[in-house]
Design a protein around this motif. Sequence first.
Motif, short mmCIF file in Angstrom:
data_model
loop_
_atom_site.label_atom_id
_atom_site.label_comp_id
_atom_site.label_asym_id
_atom_site.label_seq_id
_atom_site.Cartn_x
_atom_site.Cartn_y
_atom_site.Cartn_z
N GLY A 255 0.80 -1.23 0.00
CA GLY A 255 0.00 0.00 0.00
C GLY A 255 0.83 1.27 0.00
N LEU A 256 2.15 1.13 0.07
CA LEU A 256 3.05 2.27 0.26
C LEU A 256 3.68 2.72 -1.05
N VAL A 257 3.70 4.03 -1.28
CA VAL A 257 4.29 4.61 -2.49
C VAL A 257 5.18 5.79 -2.10
N LEU A 258 6.43 5.76 -2.56
CA LEU A 258 7.29 6.94 -2.46
C LEU A 258 6.83 7.91 -3.55
N GLU A 259 6.24 9.02 -3.13
CA GLU A 259 5.65 9.95 -4.09
C GLU A 259 6.64 10.97 -4.63
N LYS A 260 7.53 11.46 -3.75
CA LYS A 260 8.38 12.57 -4.18
C LYS A 260 9.58 12.72 -3.26
N VAL A 261 10.73 13.06 -3.86
CA VAL A 261 11.93 13.44 -3.12
C VAL A 261 12.24 14.88 -3.50
N SER A 262 12.37 15.75 -2.49
CA SER A 262 12.57 17.18 -2.75
C SER A 262 14.00 17.60 -2.42
#
Length: 282
Positions: A255-262
């Motif tokens: 269920g886990l998603v890495l959406e963004k690295v800033s």
Amino acid sequence: MAEERQRIRVEFAYDGGPYHGWAKQPGLPTVQAALEDALAMIIRQPIATVVAGRTDAGVHANQQVVHADIPADIWATVPRNAPLAPAPAMLRRLNGVLAKDHPGIIVHQIQEVPRVFDARFSAVRREYSYQIADGLARWNPLYRHIRWQHREELNVEHMNIGAQDLLGLHDFLSFCRPRPHSTTIRTLEELSFSRLPDGAIKARIIADAFCHNMVRALIAACVQVGAGQRPPAWLGERLAAAERTSETKLAPAHGLVLEKVSYPSCEQWAARAEQTRARRDS
């Protein structure tokens, strides 16, 4: 004289279902092995990557980031006879190689960057999402690979109330698996839950960085509150205890998603990397 190398920044997405996480493991398919093997096929020599943040087996990514150093003379030959600069030529060739054996990995962007850029240490925050289909009525077989299908209905309001006690700079030892010589102190900027139009729950989790298993442990703890097994105040109490016990559960990885690295502006990459390294060392 040291060989001159060109550092590249690679942004890509992947379906983590077929892989045993990011990091290379002997005899097991991993995202790192797939990406580095594809790079090596093009460059014709082993290429090591440095990732913004490791993901567990089964965890997905919409925007993951790595950097790699390519010998400058070889980098200049990447376009071959194509009328392209090395970066767009590498993007096209890399996706072509990956499509054959790893169609669940897509590279979105490749950039030439100065050597001060560090995919891991120059980052200022990571954002994850997590989806839960709570209650049998909301289960959908089409989403079973990207949502935790939780049998009980959850109280989102209670989950959000309890999550407020976790925000800020804390020692998150109660919610992670510590690695040797690594700190468990992190700054959690956001942990919130909301209903999607179809009734499923989506969590948004943002921090400067995450410890091993930290996101999945936070989600599992909040779900215990939402299911009425624990009061909202229990989350703050677990945090204050600063100890990993049998109460530390993990939500399913899928269920886990890495959406963004800033990242900060390029002028701040070096300073940010030094700051992060110093904090981790201490």
